[in-house]
Design an enzyme around this catalytic site. Structure first.
Site, PDB file in Angstrom:
ATOM      1  N   CYS A  27       0.862  -1.169   0.000  1.00 22.28           N
ATOM      2  CA  CYS A  27       0.000   0.000   0.000  1.00 22.28           C
ATOM      3  C   CYS A  27       0.902   1.224   0.000  1.00 22.28           C
ATOM      4  O   CYS A  27       2.001   1.182  -0.547  1.00 22.28           O
ATOM      5  CB  CYS A  27      -0.961  -0.021   1.193  1.00 22.28           C
ATOM      6  SG  CYS A  27      -0.149  -0.127   2.792  1.00 22.28           S
ATOM      7  N   HIS A 552      37.217 -11.865  17.024  1.00 21.44           N
ATOM      8  CA  HIS A 552      38.352 -12.777  16.818  1.00 21.44           C
ATOM      9  C   HIS A 552      37.813 -14.089  16.255  1.00 21.44           C
ATOM     10  O   HIS A 552      37.119 -14.841  16.940  1.00 21.44           O
ATOM     11  CB  HIS A 552      39.083 -13.023  18.138  1.00 21.44           C
ATOM     12  CG  HIS A 552      40.438 -13.637  17.957  1.00 21.44           C
ATOM     13  ND1 HIS A 552      40.619 -14.961  17.641  1.00 21.44           N
ATOM     14  CD2 HIS A 552      41.682 -13.087  18.060  1.00 21.44           C
ATOM     15  CE1 HIS A 552      41.910 -15.220  17.546  1.00 21.44           C
ATOM     16  NE2 HIS A 552      42.584 -14.095  17.788  1.00 21.44           N
TER      17      HIS A 552
END
Length: 632
Positions: A27, A552
């Site tokens: 819409c 890491h």
């Protein structure tokens, strides 16, 4: 693909993938999905996704609110989806009212824009009639304008025949075939009724029937019911008719059966039902116009949020398409201005830079009647400004009804609605009333929202790109409360379970460990790359609010010397949340005998009062992972 390709891919993924989507429409501001299983959608992820305002679930639809640019986003979503498979017969969802709302919204949404355009064209004709007088009204130019504005309304059943047939799972052009017979000239202008009056009236093989005095042009309910029957009949015929003749025999039989039934049974019954429902709404309105205006004006935004306004809109369209002015939607006219005034109050009063920034486009959209960005992004989360706009809407709605205001055609929204209030004869009285009420609604929305206030967030200290890069090199530092989103997908473990003592003991800072299920690392926020190790196995970033994060990848994977790792950024780069940073090969890491755990550490932990990881066992990329609480 367009500029929203990445957003489109993420939306499709988080609603459960292409295989979970039955259909998609849009819409003014929302992508409206019909999902096979809504539980498969990651609603919280979508709500926090950049480019998504919020998510609503109502009327059997999964609605992803985007904003004014939703048509462009839908194009990219369509490109991602390709051709959807035919939806499976899952049966109706929700209660009868939900099903009714879903049906009506699906049928009318696709034609709302041309309906509004036609109404605005009629409004231009009304303005010219007011300005130029009877000389214009009697001119051929006026006739052209009337054709431009009235054509769609006159042949409205053809448009609805297409959308309704599509909604019910039939062939849309068959719906147009049925509708076109209903608006055939002789039946549309009453000449057929007059022609056969002396012979005993209209009949089909001796079975009498009648046509409404104004014909079926501009009607709504008869073609919807006819399309529902035709779609059902088409499905049954396709099951029994051989494929070799199915292409032309099925539409032939559908038309041969449905069209006469529409004139004999379906049309008269649905006209009776439509008149009854419309008269019921008018009776409520007539009982107390002011009370009707106050209730509808106050509740309209709430109804729109859940799609429930579709229980009222069609009856206003029916009245207008038949050339009758209506007050059914009059109480809702000034709401967008009340909402926009409240947004301006938030924009001026907040100390949160991000909220102030979001308020600007929401304010502009509201002026043009599109209030979803304002509601979902600004006023509703702040609560009080939203309720202020509802109260102001109730008051202006009651005043509008007390003044006897009416609409003469479907028109635009916001400042474009005024042409809808000009009568075909050029009377602009109601348009002037509308302008005055809108101005009052705007001022009242602003003043009340500013006066009652709202709970403001702590101001976000946003770093410029230059400041972030300085911080990355240790020359300056700004800290603020913020959120760290997951850069990787997998299982979440406490930091204490890391297979490296430097991480598990908290020496490097607080955080979490993720056991990855995919090998892609993305940016956990908007920020800057502080450090990228030459082996690409570890990357350090600083957010725009000052959180310094180390990602890491694997334990002791520095020993791989870059094998199985590929970086897509470099040190000093500015990155956006969700941007791809590093790709790594899980199989390579495991085959070389290394652990794939990914510690994610807030290395400047002392700068925060607390570091709060999420409690959920698994995360996907861009899920909230850690909340940093500002110190002091």
């Amino acid at each position: 693909m367009g500029k929203y390709e990445e957003l489109a891919k993420n939306i499709v993924k988080e609603v459960g993938g292409k295989e979970n989507i039955n259909s998609l429409t849009n819409c003014i501001t929302r992508l409206r999905f019909k999902l096979k299983d809504e539980s498969k959608a990651n609603t919280d992820v979508l709500k926090n996704m950049d480019g998504v305002v919020t998510v609503m679930q109502a009327g059997g639809q999964y609605q992803v609110v985007i904003g004014n640019h939703v048509p462009d986003v839908k194009k990219d979503v369509d490109a991602v989806l390709g051709v959807l498979e035919e939806p499976t017969e899952a049966g109706p969802k929700g209660n009868l009212f939900d099903q009714f709302v879903d049906m009506i919204s699906s049928i009318f949404q696709p034609i709302l824009a041309p309906l509004s355009a036609a109404g605005m064209l009629k409004g231009i004709s009304a303005i010219l009639t007011f300005a130029l007088g009877s000389s214009f009204a009697e001119s051929s130019t006026a006739a052209v304008f009337n054709a431009m504005g009235d054509g769609l309304f006159k042949f409205l059943p053809i448009f609805i025949g297409y959308t309704a047939m599509k909604k019910f799972g039939g062939s849309p052009f068959l719906g147009m075939l049925i509708a076109s017979s209903m608006v055939y000239p002789g039946f549309l202008d009453g000449s057929a009724t007059a022609q056969f009056a002396e012979a005993g009236g209209l009949n089909f093989f001796g079975i009498p029937f009648s046509i409404p005095p104004a014909g079926y042009g501009s009607t709504v309910m008869p073609i919807i019911a006819a399309a529902a029957f035709a779609a059902f009949l088409e499905k049954q015929l396709r099951k029994v008719i051989p494929d070799v003749i199915k292409l032309f025999i099925v539409p032939f039989l559908v038309g041969l059966i449905t069209i006469p039934l529409t004139f004999l049974i379906i049309g008269p019954i649905m006209n009776f039902v439509s008149d009854g429902l419309g008269n019921g709404l008018l009776a409520i309105q007539s009982f107390s116009p002011i009370l009707f205006g106050a209730i509808l004006g106050f509740s309209w935004q709430i109804l729109v949020m859940f799609g429930l306004h579709w229980a009222i809109v069609p009856f206003a369209i029916i009245a207008l398409s038949q050339g009758n002015p209506t007050a059914l939607l009059t109480p809702t006219g000034s709401l967008s201005f009340a909402q926009t005034g409240a947004v301006l109050a938030v924009m001026m009063k907040t100390k949160n830079a991000k909220l102030k920034e979001l308020s600007i486009p929401a304010f502009i959209s509201g002026i043009f009647g599109v209030t979803e960005p304002a509601i979902y992004g600004i006023t509703l989360p702040k609560k009080k400004p939203f309720w202020v706009s509802c109260v102001v809407g109730g008051v202006t709605g009651a005043i509008a009804m007390a003044l006897g205001m009416q609409g003469y055609q479907m028109g635009g929204l916001g400042i474009f609605r005024y042409t809808s209030s000009i009568s075909p004869e050029g009377d602009i009285k109601f348009a002037i009333y509308a302008m005055i009420l809108d101005a009052c609604a705007f001022v009242a929305g602003f003043a009340l929202a500013y006066a009652v206030g709202f709970e403001d967030d702590e101001p976000t200290i946003k770093m410029s790109k230059e400041e972030a890069k300085l911080a990355a090199t240790g020359q300056s530092k700004k800290l603020s409360k913020g959120e760290v989103f997951s850069p990787i997908e997998g299982k979440v473990l406490p930091l204490s379970e890391a297979k490296d003592g430097a991480f598990s003991d908290g020496i490097m800072g607080k955080g979490v460990v993720i056991e990855p299920t995919s090998g892609e690392v993305v940016a956990p926020f908007d920020g800057t790359v502080m450090t990228l190790f030459p082996t690409n196995h570890a990357i350090g970033l600083i957010s725009e609010t000052g959180a310094e994060v180390l990602i890491h990848i694997g334990i002791d994977t520095v020993q791989l010397e870059g094998k199985g790792f590929e970086a897509f950024v470099k040190q000093g780069d500015t990155v956006k949340k969700g941007q791809k940073l590093v790709q790594f090969d899980i199989d390579t890491i495991t085959s070389e005998g290394y652990n794939t755990q990914v510690p994610i550490i807030i290395t400047n932990t002392p700068d925060f009062a607390d570091i709060i990881p999420v409690s959920q066992p698994t995360v996907k990329r861009n899920d909230l992972l850690i909340t940093t609480v500002v110190s002091g």
